[in-house]
Scaffold this active site. Structure first.
Site, PDB file in Angstrom:
ATOM      1  N   GLU A 174       9.162   5.147   6.580  1.00  0.00           N
ATOM      2  CA  GLU A 174       8.391   4.997   5.346  1.00  0.00           C
ATOM      3  C   GLU A 174       7.349   6.106   5.297  1.00  0.00           C
ATOM      4  OE1 GLU A 174       7.765   1.294   3.890  1.00  0.00           O
ATOM      5  OE2 GLU A 174       6.033   1.787   2.655  1.00  0.00           O
ATOM      6  N   ASN A 217       5.499  -2.720   7.144  1.00  0.00           N
ATOM      7  CA  ASN A 217       6.384  -3.546   6.305  1.00  0.00           C
ATOM      8  C   ASN A 217       7.547  -3.902   7.226  1.00  0.00           C
ATOM      9  OD1 ASN A 217       4.760  -3.018   3.997  1.00  0.00           O
ATOM     10  ND2 ASN A 217       5.742  -1.020   3.833  1.00  0.00           N
ATOM     11  N   LYS A 294       0.565  -6.685   8.732  1.00  0.00           N
ATOM     12  CA  LYS A 294       0.287  -6.481   7.304  1.00  0.00           C
ATOM     13  C   LYS A 294       0.712  -7.774   6.615  1.00  0.00           C
ATOM     14  CE  LYS A 294       1.748  -3.677   3.315  1.00  0.00           C
ATOM     15  NZ  LYS A 294       2.401  -2.439   2.873  1.00  0.00           N
ATOM     16  N   GLU A 298       0.837  -6.054  -0.757  1.00  0.00           N
ATOM     17  CA  GLU A 298       1.983  -5.393  -1.385  1.00  0.00           C
ATOM     18  C   GLU A 298       3.268  -6.198  -1.224  1.00  0.00           C
ATOM     19  OE1 GLU A 298       1.851  -1.360   0.252  1.00  0.00           O
ATOM     20  OE2 GLU A 298       0.600  -0.782  -1.441  1.00  0.00           O
ATOM     21  N   ARG A 342      -9.858  -2.133  -7.789  1.00  0.00           N
ATOM     22  CA  ARG A 342      -9.183  -2.258  -6.495  1.00  0.00           C
ATOM     23  C   ARG A 342     -10.107  -1.912  -5.321  1.00  0.00           C
ATOM     24  NH1 ARG A 342      -3.654   1.145  -5.253  1.00  0.00           N
ATOM     25  NH2 ARG A 342      -3.787   1.116  -2.982  1.00  0.00           N
ATOM     26  N   ASP A 371      -6.613   4.329  -0.909  1.00  0.00           N
ATOM     27  CA  ASP A 371      -5.378   4.482  -0.153  1.00  0.00           C
ATOM     28  C   ASP A 371      -5.141   5.928   0.282  1.00  0.00           C
ATOM     29  OD1 ASP A 371      -3.016   3.966   1.034  1.00  0.00           O
ATOM     30  OD2 ASP A 371      -1.968   3.230  -0.730  1.00  0.00           O
ATOM     31  N   GLU A 399       1.321  11.609   3.052  1.00  0.00           N
ATOM     32  CA  GLU A 399       1.842  10.918   1.870  1.00  0.00           C
ATOM     33  C   GLU A 399       1.181  11.422   0.587  1.00  0.00           C
ATOM     34  OE1 GLU A 399       1.445   6.662   2.054  1.00  0.00           O
ATOM     35  OE2 GLU A 399       2.118   6.386  -0.013  1.00  0.00           O
ATOM     36  N   HIS A 527      -6.042   9.205  -7.044  1.00  0.00           N
ATOM     37  CA  HIS A 527      -4.878   8.436  -7.465  1.00  0.00           C
ATOM     38  C   HIS A 527      -4.297   8.931  -8.790  1.00  0.00           C
ATOM     39  CE1 HIS A 527      -2.184   4.992  -7.681  1.00  0.00           C
ATOM     40  NE2 HIS A 527      -2.610   4.599  -6.500  1.00  0.00           N
ATOM     41  N   TRP A 549      -1.574   0.802 -10.188  1.00  0.00           N
ATOM     42  CA  TRP A 549      -0.650   1.835  -9.720  1.00  0.00           C
ATOM     43  C   TRP A 549      -0.585   2.993 -10.709  1.00  0.00           C
ATOM     44  CZ3 TRP A 549       3.887  -1.880  -7.920  1.00  0.00           C
ATOM     45  CH2 TRP A 549       3.517  -2.469  -6.701  1.00  0.00           C
TER      46      TRP A 549
HETATM   47  C1  BDP Z   1       0.662   2.929   0.968  1.00  0.00           C
HETATM   48  C2  BDP Z   1       2.078   3.406   1.102  1.00  0.00           C
HETATM   49  C3  BDP Z   1       3.011   2.290   1.472  1.00  0.00           C
HETATM   50  C4  BDP Z   1       2.495   1.576   2.694  1.00  0.00           C
HETATM   51  C5  BDP Z   1       1.077   1.099   2.433  1.00  0.00           C
HETATM   52  C6  BDP Z   1       0.441   0.449   3.652  1.00  0.00           C
HETATM   53  O1  BDP Z   1       2.474   3.983  -0.124  1.00  0.00           O
HETATM   54  O2  BDP Z   1       4.275   2.860   1.688  1.00  0.00           O
HETATM   55  O3  BDP Z   1       3.317   0.522   3.051  1.00  0.00           O
HETATM   56  O4  BDP Z   1       0.288   2.202   2.103  1.00  0.00           O
HETATM   57  O5  BDP Z   1      -0.392   1.097   4.263  1.00  0.00           O
HETATM   58  O6  BDP Z   1      -0.159   4.049   0.865  1.00  0.00           O
HETATM   59  O7  BDP Z   1       0.744  -0.687   3.980  1.00  0.00           O
END
Ligand code: BDP
Length: 705
Positions: A174, A217, A294, A298, A342, A371, A399, A527, A549
């Protein structure tokens, strides 16, 4: 004729391959022979053998690294012997339970290197400390520091120095941009790819001592008996290099794997399932590190699905670990749809739980409140949970920073967060000191970097990605180090020791992150990147799965101005910080420009401290930022004679892409924001030659399935 052709062919081969092309596999552990004979001789005199009277797997690894490294650097064998006896001029490895430095006992992993009877002794209280000392000694030679008379000691400031792999069971990663996962689950446990050992060596050389091997995840698969066997095999490779293995866990595993009807943390059967699972893990992996979680984030399941809170969940897992020496790292990366900001949500969910966590629980917090943006203010939870040890999570995989295409050295970003003052207990309560436990006197301390490592031959895709892995480890060990010094060190060990080239490259690295910020999200914009893939600009994104988002949720451009008002007249997220911090950022006239649009909606015509209006400053930053990529290219060209040709060409090509994409960002953002500001591009900059529609089409391509 044939002979002549063969001769010509040979001649060509000699001409084009003066040395083996550097494919980057060896990272910063290159150990090539020191070219200067006199310099080499200086080291030969003090490094003739490695004596290791102890004989643990960790000491064997330390001794093997020294003989390999010194053997390569000095161009002659440096034998390992069981004891120095009466010999001098060598290196002695010594575990000493009483080891101290400057009158202070060393920490369990702290080392000291000193001269004794014409030998160099590497000592520490544990074999792991000696391993770290061995790599420190090699670093001295690799960066051409003198060894004679050396007196060097170092303690890690943070206990758990973690890499978090976001690797999936199917081999994908990921947000990974360097190929697929390095873990080959279908081959394990029988086949151990030799690459695992090289990975472990690299981690050990920078002091990383914990590895979460799978994605947050998480799949429940890792907790099956079959996979525990595979994980145990990996743990066996990492153990001699001082690294413990941890697992990310899927909250609903008791249902998926255990066939239970619930995953409620207060359910006795659920508790029992986790306790039995922990026992099973520790039976297979006696030094298993613990769990990363986690939950309720999400779409992942979690204790809130059963009306419980994060502490209920984390504490249940901590109790399941029971007498075993493991910890729970519970992530605070949570945000709900539909809130006005957020920025505030993790704080609102977690801060009230301070004091409610089991002593084996650490709460893992991303560096910033949104993020992993190219620049964020520090997360307001730092300094706000004095009773809970907080783990700082930073992202090494780029990312939001140009994947493996843009050259961005993250040392300055990580340092900027570490140095931020929370004022939790007065001035000097920096994030670093909150995290290392010194502000609130915690027994546990941890830092985590989301790995940028993959199956690419050079590990990180962009060769400079290696510097981010390296800098993370060095700062995790000692957050007082300077990112500039780390950049020089990495450059010397990895690319060249030629002084002018080292300066040139370290300078590029040092500037690279602020250049990236300028051409992507200057002045505190955040963002506004491409939807889902998080690549390229998409400031016009107004509709997505959830409002938070989109891009417009964050930049709030309108005919009056730009930026998110987080003061009392807006979302008031600023109130989550201590008054001293609020003072720094609270007034648009004095807020540092790097954070301006994080906290204020500023009129386009407002004059900033630079003397320019907001619109002119914004445009200036996009233009000068994109042009700074030309400067990076020039620097790289200047260093060329000192660089391996293959490596030179690799980075040069990536810089071309970076320049092209910096222009996308510039054109997309100035043309889009211009529709609100309704002002010309300021002189001396020429307006983009393409239209907003052109650039939208280009960027939209990346969204096509
Ligand atoms: C976000 C990513 C996602 C991750 C999430 C996380 O886009 O893929 O799973 O963070 O940190 O920035 O859990």
């Amino acid at each position: 004729m044939l002979l002549r052709n063969v001769f010509l062919l040979l001649l060509c081969l000699v001409a084009v391959s003066p040395s083996r092309a550097d494919d980057g596999y060896r990272l910063w552990l290159k150990y090539d022979r020191i070219a200067n004979a006199a310099e080499r001789q200086g080291y030969v005199r003090v490094a003739q053998f490695v004596a290791s009277p102890g004989n643990t797997p960790v000491l064997r690894a330390a001794s093997a690294e020294l003989t390999r490294g010194l053997g390569g650097l000095l161009g002659q064998a440096v034998p390992a012997v069981p004891s120095a006896g009466s010999r001098t001029g060598g290196i002695v490895l010594r575990v000493d339970a009483q080891a101290s430095a400057a009158g202070q006992p060393l920490k369990a992993e702290g080392y000291r290197i000193f001269s004794e009877k014409n030998n160099l002794v590497i000592t520490g209280r544990t074999d792991r400390a000696v391993l770290y000392g061995a790599f420190a000694l090699l670093r001295q030679v690799q960066t051409r520091q003198p060894l004679a008379g050396l007196n060097l000691s170092s303690n890690p400031r943070i206990d758990f120095r973690m890499l978090n792999h976001w690797d999936n069971q199917n081999g994908t990663v990921e947000r990974g941009y360097a190929g697929s996962s390095i873990w080959k689950w279908y081959e394990l446990p029988e086949r151990l790819d030799p690459r695992y050992t090289d990975y472990a060596r690299a981690n050990a050389s920078i002091g990383i001592n914990g590895v979460v091997i799978n994605n947050v995840n998480a799949s429940a698969r890792y907790l099956s008996a079959e996979y525990i066997g595979k994980v145990a095999a990996l743990a066996g490779v990492l153990r001699p290099y001082g690294q413990r293995v941890y697992l990310s866990v899927f909250w609903a595993a008791p249902k998926v794997l255990g066939g239970l009807a619930t995953a409620d943390p207060l359910d006795p059967q659920v508790k029992q399932w986790w306790a039995a699972k922990s026992d099973e893990l520790y039976k297979a992996i006696p030094d298993f590190g613990g769990f990363l979680v986690k939950a309720n984030s999400e779409g992942e399941p979690g204790p809130q699905d059963y009306g419980r809170n994060h502490a209920d969940g984390a504490n249940m897992l901590a109790q399941a670990l029971g007498r075993h020496d493991g910890v729970v790292m519970w992530r605070a990366f949570v945000y709900k749809a539909g809130s006005d900001d957020r920025f505030k949500q993790a704080y609102e969910e977690f801060q009230p739980l301070d004091g409610k966590f089991d002593p084996k629980v650490l709460v893992q917090v991303k560096n910033g409140p949104i993020d992993f943006m190219a620049r964020e203010p520090f997360h307001p939870l730092f300094g706000a949970m004095p009773k809970t040890p907080l783990v700082l999570e930073v992202q090494l995989t780029q990312e939001y920073l140009g994947f493996a295409t843009h050259l961005v050295y993250l040392g300055p970003l990580i340092k900027e967060v570490l140095e931020s003052d929370t004022y939790a207990k007065g001035p000097g309560s920096t994030v670093a000191r909150v995290v290392d436990g010194s502000v609130d006197h915690h027994a546990l301390s941890a830092i985590a970097g989301v790995s940028n490592i993959g199956s690419d031959r050079n590990w990180t895709g962009h060769p400079v990605g290696q510097a981010n892995w390296y800098a993370f480890g060095r700062l995790a060990w000692d957050h007082e180090l300077s990112p500039a010094a780390i950049a020089r060190e990495w450059t010397r060990m990895t690319l060249t020791t030629e002084p002018a080239a080292v300066r040139t490259i370290a300078d590029m690295l040092g500037q690279s992150r602020s250049i990236y910020v300028r051409y992507t999200m200057p002045l505190g914009l955040h963002h506004i990147m491409g939807e889902s893939i998080h690549y390229g600009p998409q400031p016009w994104l107004a509709k997505a799965g959830r409002p938070d988002w989109t891009a417009v949720y964050y930049h709030k451009a309108d005919s009056i101005g730009l930026g998110f008002d987080r003061t009392a007249t807006g979302s008031n997220a600023l109130a989550l910080y201590k008054p001293e911090v609020q003072k720094q950022w609270g007034d648009a006239r004095t807020c540092p420009l790097n954070y301006l649009l994080w906290f204020h909606h500023v009129p386009w015509t407002q004059k900033l401290s630079t003397g320019r209006t907001l619109w002119n400053e914004l445009a200036t930053r996009y233009y000068t930022g994109a042009d700074s990529v030309l400067w990076l290219q020039k620097q790289w060209l200047a260093a060329r004679p000192a660089l391996d040709p293959a490596l030179y060409a690799d980075v040069a090509a990536r810089l071309q892409t970076q320049r092209k994409e910096a222009l996308w960002w510039r054109d997309a953002c100035v043309l889009y924001f211009q529709t609100f500001a309704r002002q010309p591009i300021p002189a001396p900059f020429a307006p983009p030659t393409r239209s907003l529609a052109d650039i939208k089409q280009l960027v939209q391509l990346y969204q096509l399935k």
